[in-house]
Design a protein around this motif. Structure first.
Motif, short mmCIF file in Angstrom:
data_model
loop_
_atom_site.label_atom_id
_atom_site.label_comp_id
_atom_site.label_asym_id
_atom_site.label_seq_id
_atom_site.Cartn_x
_atom_site.Cartn_y
_atom_site.Cartn_z
N ALA A 1 23.88 121.36 75.12
CA ALA A 1 24.12 120.70 73.84
C ALA A 1 23.37 121.39 72.71
N GLY A 2 22.12 121.79 72.97
CA GLY A 2 21.33 122.48 71.95
C GLY A 2 21.94 123.83 71.57
N ILE A 3 22.42 124.58 72.57
CA ILE A 3 23.02 125.89 72.30
C ILE A 3 24.31 125.74 71.50
N VAL A 4 25.16 124.79 71.90
CA VAL A 4 26.42 124.57 71.16
C VAL A 4 26.14 124.11 69.74
N LEU A 5 25.15 123.24 69.58
CA LEU A 5 24.79 122.77 68.25
C LEU A 5 24.29 123.91 67.37
N GLN A 6 23.45 124.79 67.94
CA GLN A 6 22.96 125.94 67.19
C GLN A 6 24.11 126.88 66.80
N LEU A 7 25.02 127.14 67.74
CA LEU A 7 26.17 128.01 67.43
C LEU A 7 27.05 127.40 66.36
N SER A 8 27.30 126.10 66.46
CA SER A 8 28.13 125.42 65.47
C SER A 8 27.50 125.50 64.09
N ASN A 9 26.20 125.26 64.03
CA ASN A 9 25.48 125.34 62.76
C ASN A 9 25.53 126.75 62.18
N HIS A 10 25.36 127.76 63.06
CA HIS A 10 25.36 129.15 62.60
C HIS A 10 26.75 129.59 62.14
N LEU A 11 27.78 129.26 62.91
CA LEU A 11 29.13 129.71 62.58
C LEU A 11 29.66 129.05 61.31
N GLN A 12 29.23 127.82 61.06
CA GLN A 12 29.68 127.14 59.85
C GLN A 12 28.79 127.47 58.65
N GLY A 13 27.74 128.24 58.88
CA GLY A 13 26.92 128.75 57.78
C GLY A 13 26.08 127.72 57.07
N HIS A 14 25.64 126.68 57.78
CA HIS A 14 24.81 125.64 57.15
C HIS A 14 23.33 126.00 57.28
N ALA A 15 22.60 125.82 56.20
CA ALA A 15 21.18 126.15 56.21
C ALA A 15 20.38 125.18 57.07
N THR A 16 20.80 123.93 57.10
CA THR A 16 20.15 122.91 57.94
C THR A 16 21.24 122.22 58.77
N ILE A 17 20.82 121.38 59.70
CA ILE A 17 21.78 120.66 60.53
C ILE A 17 22.47 119.59 59.68
N VAL A 18 23.79 119.59 59.73
CA VAL A 18 24.57 118.61 58.97
C VAL A 18 25.55 117.90 59.90
N GLU A 19 26.18 116.90 59.37
CA GLU A 19 27.10 116.05 60.13
C GLU A 19 28.18 116.84 60.87
N ALA A 20 28.77 117.85 60.21
CA ALA A 20 29.89 118.60 60.78
C ALA A 20 29.49 119.48 61.95
#
Length: 441
Positions: free
Chosen positions: A387-406
């Motif tokens: 879950a942590g790896i997928v969350l990090q990849l999702s955050n990185h690919l969507q280009g968000h500076a911090t963790i967001v809802e999407a």
């Protein structure tokens, strides 16, 4: 209670230790890594020293680790204290299952497992609320100090009610196997949890996972060459145990991510306080409590094979549905979905934990418990890592500076798919699997 309290407190704890919230998955993984190291010898220790002695000693180690967690001032010391906590946890859960397996008839095992888990449900009910309340209005360090009175109570109850079961002639300890499984489990779990973090360079997690994989391969070869291996994979030839351990491990990877991912999504994604997130998270425990009271009736009517297959699909859908949460989602809808996210997994756990002993002799209970427990706990820890790896990849690919809802919905989708992936394995069970268990009243 300790696990759910910590999960609700992770964002605040991360800020206090000057870490990213996702990095704190290392604290949860360290606990699981300790389980992977010491669970394999828990069955042998119970056979050698007696179940009550091992259980009581585990309680003291867990309490010591809790105190050290409370006084930690850095990520390194906190992770080390969590590892010590895990050593205590590694002895408590499997030894408790050995006591149950040796104390009741098979026809009463489903009822016994349900009773065993009912008190444990108080933790998930109280934990998120208590953790959220303490974190919001006091300080996260108190979430570890509250373990102390519970440990003293546990020591008293163990001394009064648990018999000191032991084997007259236990098998010799597989020392080489202990070393290989310890290195393998610890290196893989900690290596995976360090992927994508800023704590080490990129090559270190790869090296750790490689060392761990080599150690586990060496152990597997070693286990086929001796009479009494530490973890006897030959037991997996028993169909009911195979379904419980192998199929259950896929299911647990999905569910193991929830205590880490859901409170994080509610706080970092939806902007809730720790107390608000805790009040929602505990809804799953009420769903668990409800279905466990009916588990015996459901199994008698439909049988283990059907329940394991159909229920895994419903559980996967319920967990994936967490990904639809947004700041615009009605509160009652969120609570309802989380409630159902407790119903289906609880039924699955009761089935998986019961059927593991369907075709096992009492003398093999310790070996079976050690094998099943270490794979189960590593699967739960792997869920946090995935879950942590997928969350990090999702955050990185969507280009968000911090963790967001999407950023959260891909992670919830993945853990839901893991739950569904257990269906084909359960489908290999014979239709009458666990019939003797389901006859219990």
């Amino acid at each position: 209670m300790d696990a759910t309290v910590l999960a609700t407190s992770l964002p605040a704890l991360a800020r206090d230790l000057h870490q990213d919230p996702i990095t704190l998955k290392l604290a949860m993984t360290a606990y699981v890594a300790a389980l992977g190291v010491f669970i394999p010898i828990s069955g042998w220790m119970a056979d050698k020293l007696g179940a009550r002695k091992v259980f009581s000693a585990a309680m003291i180690v867990f309490m010591t680790g809790s105190i050290l967690c409370a006084v930690s001032g850095s990520l390194v010391t906190f992770v080390a204290a969590r590892f010590l906590q895990g050593i205590g946890g590694a002895m408590m859960v499997p030894v408790g299952r050995v006591i149950i397996a040796r104390s009741v008839d098979k026809s009463e095992l489903v009822k016994a497992v349900s009773y065993l888990t009912l008190p444990a449900l108080l933790g998930p009910v109280v934990g998120p609320l208590l953790g959220g309340f303490i974190t919001t209005y006091f300080h996260w360090r108190w979430v570890f100090l509250i373990n102390i009175p519970f440990c003293f109570l546990g020591l008293y109850l163990a001394r009064r009610f648990i018999q000191n079961f032991k084997e007259d002639n236990p098998a010799p300890l597989d020392v080489k196997g202990f070393v290989l499984t310890s290195v393998g489990a610890a290196m893989i779990m900690l290596g995976l949890s360090l992927f994508g973090s800023h704590l080490v360079d990129g090559a270190t997690p790869v090296a750790m996972c490689s060392i761990g994989a080599i150690a586990l391969v060496m152990y597997y070869r070693h286990s086929t060459q001796i009479e009494f291996p530490l973890l006897d994979f030959r037991l997996l030839r028993i169909p009911t145990l195979h379904a419980s351990v192998v199929g259950g491990s896929l299911f647990r990877i999905g569910l193991g991510a929830v205590p880490f991912l859901l409170p994080l999504a509610l706080q970092e994604g939806l902007g809730m306080t720790a107390f608000q997130a805790g009040s929602i998270t505990c809804a799953s425990a009420f769903g668990s409590l409800f279905i466990r009271l009916l588990a015996g009736r459901v199994l008698r009517r439909y049988g283990f094979r059907t329940v394991l297959m159909v229920n895994a699909v419903f559980a996967g859908i319920a967990l994936a549905a967490y990904g639809i949460f947004s700041i615009h989602t009605p509160y009652l809808l969120i609570v309802s979905i989380v409630l159902m996210g407790g119903v289906f997994p609880a039924l699955q756990f009761t089935c998986l934990n019961s059927i593991a002993y369907a075709d096992i002799d009492s003398r093999d209970a310790g070996r079976v418990t050690s094998l099943a427990s270490v794979i189960q706990q590593l699967s739960l820890g792997l869920g946090v890592t995935v879950a942590g790896i997928v969350l990090q990849l999702s955050n990185h690919l969507q280009g968000h500076a911090t963790i967001v809802e999407a950023d959260f919905w891909p992670a919830f989708l993945v853990i839901g798919l893991f739950s569904v992936a257990s269906v084909p394995i359960s489908g290999k069970l014979p239709h009458n699997a666990g019939l003797e268990l389901s006859r219990g009243k």
